[in-house]
Design an enzyme around this catalytic site. Structure first.
Site: not given
Length: 902
Positions: A106, A142, A571-572, A599, A630, A633-634, A650, A707
């Site tokens: 069910h 049921d 991403i940065p 970012a 970040g 959301v991150g 990062g 970087c």
């Protein structure tokens, strides 16, 4: 056990198949009679297996069991009845007969939502949790004791179809089979259903699915989705019943622009917009409906309400006529009860059911792989003529795709008008963040605000992940031919090239990159990256492996490379578009879908990319862009259970936190490109002019926000002073100024906080006793400018020798002539290992040093020479995993091994 399966449908078929796999004997299948000459899927499978199949029209007459039917059932000798989905009333003489009784599946969490429309009412009531129950049958509706239950989250925009396909079907099959296993092992529970919380609702039929408009928008949304697709919530519009499908709650309904549509009983007119039909609750809030169906069965996109039926028929080419005749034969095979398929033949009025829709869609794909149909396309084009016209338009690329609505921010800058999206991009649409939250993105050249950008919230992440998951699991992207996927990615690269000057200008004003560099590198390499990975789409393959240990030695083992699913990318801010491209291109080429967080300080090229991706034809949900913090959301992307891979570029500190979150949440696959303190060793036998030129580039390229920037230069003592003198002379020639000026060498740092850190970094170097040769200060002008800086006499223990500046700061240390191993020891004495370099005319020395430098990339007599075909990534605390090259694909693929004995 000896089992009788009583029921019907694909669900019943799958339960039957799994029970047989578990070793049970199916002594009989009891199902419904054939309809229009077609057997139920359960019957079809059982008959193929040679299992006895009984197709009783009914089991009872006037409440009494039919003796002959019951006798035939008892003759099977069943020890257990399994009712996976059964629309017939089964008499208690059958229910109670087997040794172990009868169990029923069910689709609700009993005792809530008893009755035949349990899934509908789960959604209509707005339940946050749904699920299924396997219970012991009794003489109530049921009400029998519970054997097993499984629950799931109900998503805000779930329909009967989505929750069934996502959870109730696949997990229900497993749960039913598990219940049988527990019975066989003597471990099955019998838990009496509680009275508290018990509900029973009526069967949802068309007659009682009419919409009551005197409700809130959320209640209307729940009613519509709770009746989607069967029986379909309806209202009276222009004197006829119109059924509503594909409801979503929206935040900006009152501001919707479009044509009003009067709906009988509604609190206010609906609005037909480019996105669909906006409806309003009595609380003034809004929902959006995607599709409408009329009384004659014709379904249209709600956005086309005032234009439906206005398009002229297209003339078919000879090739298209051949395709049409092939499809006529397919219709004929499906509609076997129809003598001849005419142009006016209606698919559904001729007896087709939902399973026939699935078959028809697949038959089209077999004959024209570029014609990617959805089930809704069939419902919207029910006659053969309309169906063929729709297919041909799709094959020609003229299928009237819903127009992309973009609320641009426009600016006249760099001798052009740039048009910048500023909202979140989720499921193919630009939308406001929850609650309309925004923030200002700043131009680092003068410190002024460029525009307000939507600031994503946790619920926005959930929406984006759900869209990406649906696009991967249910949408055309997941089913698309790899070569067709490659064509779309290549088309996207072409669109980026068409807009390269606009993209470079947006990149410049948002990140401070010098325009000429932005055009060549930030944007130019991004285009190259998408073109490169577009070519990989149809070349992803596994291998065949000889295996020797298994006996008998007649085995075939091969591997398959498969996409992972929903991938999050963070991403940065130093190369906003290029970092997006490096990860997203490989991710899409592998067949995944993407939720990307740019970012927070540089969101604009990512949002422009989203627009171009939509215009290139990437299906809805494949690419989703969420500007935001970040921490919010991150973090949610790291924690989300439906995200299966996260790619991050990062800082090392944040990378460690992400890795921990990904492990704790659902052991996501992770790739990290983190901090660096890349050593560059310059020997006395180098080409001095080249070493000076490349040494400056290694530090000051992209104003040091790089970087792989050479974080520390080791210069041999025999040339140290000459090298320093030449660099200072060249630094004095560098023009600092407006990055849009073509003669500018050095633009502003990305944002104010970073500028402040650079000032503090250089002050620390001075305090520790390093010699500040030049620079070290903020430039006194508007914006976030920092002087190109050089330190010498830097000792190994100093802060600036250990930590990266991520700015235009050259750190020079001297080493003694001939002490190659000692300078290598010093160069490797760092927790980072992203890149490194060596300058020498001695090839033996160059190879010796490159072998011993502990870094993911080693440059010899050059620097910053990255290429889309060459893998890029670090060692140690610079992270793991690769961007670019074939290696990058493996970050977004999983390997499956298959072994076959023959």
């Amino acid at each position: 056990m000896k089992i009788a399966v009583i029921g019907q449908s694909l669900f019943g078929q799958e339960v039957y198949k799994e029970l047989k796999k578990d070793g049970h004997t199916i002594v009989g299948v009891f199902t419904i009679p054939d309809k229009d000459g077609k057997a139920d899927p359960l019957a079809t499978k059982a008959e193929k297996d040679g299992v006895a199949v009984f197709k009783f029209p009914r089991w009872r007459v006037k409440g009494q069991a039919i003796a002959e039917v019951v006798a035939q059932y008892k003759a099977t000798g069943a020890e257990l009845n399994v009712l996976p989905f059964c629309s017939q009333f089964i008499p208690m003489e059958v229910i109670d007969h087997p040794k172990h009784g009868s169990i029923i599946y069910h689709p609700s969490l009993l005792p809530r939502h008893r009755g035949a429309s349990a899934i509908n009412w789960t959604l209509i009531h707005g339940d946050k949790k749904g699920g299924f129950t396997v219970f012991w049958a009794d003489d109530g509706l049921d009400t029998g004791p519970i054997l097993l239950q499984r629950e799931c989250d109900v998503e805000p925009n779930d329909t009967v179809n989505t929750i069934y396909k996502r959870f109730l079907f696949p997990e229900g099959v497993k749960g039913t089979v598990e219940a049988v296993r527990l019975i066989a092992e003597g471990k099955a529970e019998k838990i009496i259903q509680p009275q508290e919380g018990a509900t029973y609702e009526c069967i949802q039929k068309k007659d009682n699915a009419k919409i009551d408009w005197n409700q809130s928008a959320e209640a209307l949304h729940n009613w519509i989705r709770g009746n989607d697709k069967v029986p379909g919530a309806w209202a009276e519009v222009d004197g006829q019943k119109v059924t509503f499908y594909g409801s979503n709650l929206v935040d900006n309904g009152p501001a919707a622009k479009g044509q009003p549509l009067e709906i009988l009983g509604a609190s206010q007119p609906g609005i037909v917009t480019k996105a669909g039909l906006v409806l309003f609750g009595n609380d003034g809030k809004a929902l959006l409906v995607k599709n409408l169906q009329f009384e004659d069965g014709k379904m249209i996109a709600a956005a086309q309400y005032f234009s439906s039926g206005s398009s002229a028929a297209v003339e078919l080419t000879e090739e298209e006529k051949t395709f049409a005749e092939q499809m006529r034969a397919v219709w004929q095979s499906i509609l076997s009860n129809v003598t001849q398929i005419e142009d006016s033949t209606d698919f559904f009025k001729s007896g087709a059911a939902s399973m026939d829709v699935v078959r028809l869609v697949e038959e089209v794909k077999l004959r024209a792989s570029t014609c990617q149909l959805q089930n809704e396309d069939v419902y919207m084009n029910t006659t053969f003529q309309d169906f063929i016209q729709m297919c041909v338009r799709k094959l020609r690329g003229e299928d009237d795709e819903e127009e992309l609505v973009v609320d641009y921010v426009e600016k006249n800058v760099n001798n052009m008008t740039i048009k910048m999206p500023h909202q979140l991009f989720i499921n193919g649409e630009f939308i406001d963040a929850e609650g309309g939250k925004t923030y200002k993105t700043i131009n680092p050249t003068d410190g002024t605000a460029i525009c307000d950008v939507s600031l994503a919230q946790i619920s926005d992440v959930d929406k984006a992940v759900a869209a990406a998951k649906e696009a991967f699991e249910e949408g055309e992207w997941g089913k698309m031919n790899p070569r067709d996927r490659g064509r779309l990615i290549y088309k996207l690269a072409d669109l980026m090239e068409e807009h390269q000057e606009e993209l470079a200008t947006i990149e410049t004003i948002d990140s401070g990159a010098v325009y000429t560099l932005a055009l060549k590198t930030h944007v130019g390499m991004s285009i190259q990256t998408f073109r490169y990975f577009a070519g990989w789409c149809d070349k992803i393959q596994g291998s065949t492996i000889p295996i020797n240990q298994a006996r008998p030695n007649r085995n075939l083992t091969f591997t398959k490379k498969e996409p992972i699913g929903v991938c999050a990318i963070v991403i940065p801010w130093n190369y906003p578009l290029m970092m997006l491209a490096w990860k997203t291109a490989a991710c899409l080429a592998a067949g995944n879908t993407v939720v990307l967080k740019p970012a927070q300080v540089t969101p604009l090229t990512a949002l422009k990319f989203a627009e171009l991706a939509a215009r290139a034809g990437l299906p809805k949900g494949v690419v989703n862009i969420l500007p935001g913090s970040g921490a919010l959301v991150g973090q949610r992307m790291s924690d989300h259970p439906d995200v299966r891979k996260l790619g991050f570029t990062g800082s090392t500190e944040i990378g460690k936190h992400i890795m921990k979150s990904c492990a704790v949440s659902n052991v996501k696959k992770v790739s990290l490109e983190l901090g660096g303190k890349s050593p560059l060793i310059i020997f006395g036998d180098c080409d001095m002019d080249k070493a000076v030129r490349m040494g400056m580039s290694s530090v000051f390229f992209n104003k040091g926000e790089n970087c792989i920037a050479a974080g520390r230069l080791f210069v041999e003592d025999t040339i140290h002073d000459q090298f320093v003198k030449k660099v200072v002379e060249e630094v004095k020639k560098m023009k600092i100024g407006d990055p849009l000026d073509r003669s500018t060498d050095h633009g502003p740092q990305n944002h104010k906080a970073h500028l402040d850190k650079l000032v503090e970094y250089c002050q620390t170097g001075v305090k520790e006793g390093a010699t500040l040769v030049c620079g070290g200060k903020q430039v006194q002008r508007p914006g976030f400018f920092f002087e190109p800086t050089m330190f010498t006499d830097v000792q190994d223990h100093m802060y600036i020798a250990i930590e990266e500046s991520f700015g235009p700061v050259m750190i020079i240390s001297k080493f003694k002539s001939g002490e190659v191993d000692d300078v290598l020891r010093r160069a490797n004495a760092t927790e980072y290992g992203l890149a490194s370099g060596v300058f020498t005319r001695d090839i033996s020395k160059a190879l010796y040093v490159s072998e011993r430098l502990n870094a993911g990339t080693v440059f010899v007599n050059t620097y910053n020479k990255t290429d889309v075909a060459s893998p890029f990534g670090g060692f140690k605390q610079s992270g793991f995993g690769k961007d670019l090259g074939q290696d990058a694909l493996n970050e977004y693929l999983k390997t499956k091994a298959v072994t076959i004995e023959y």
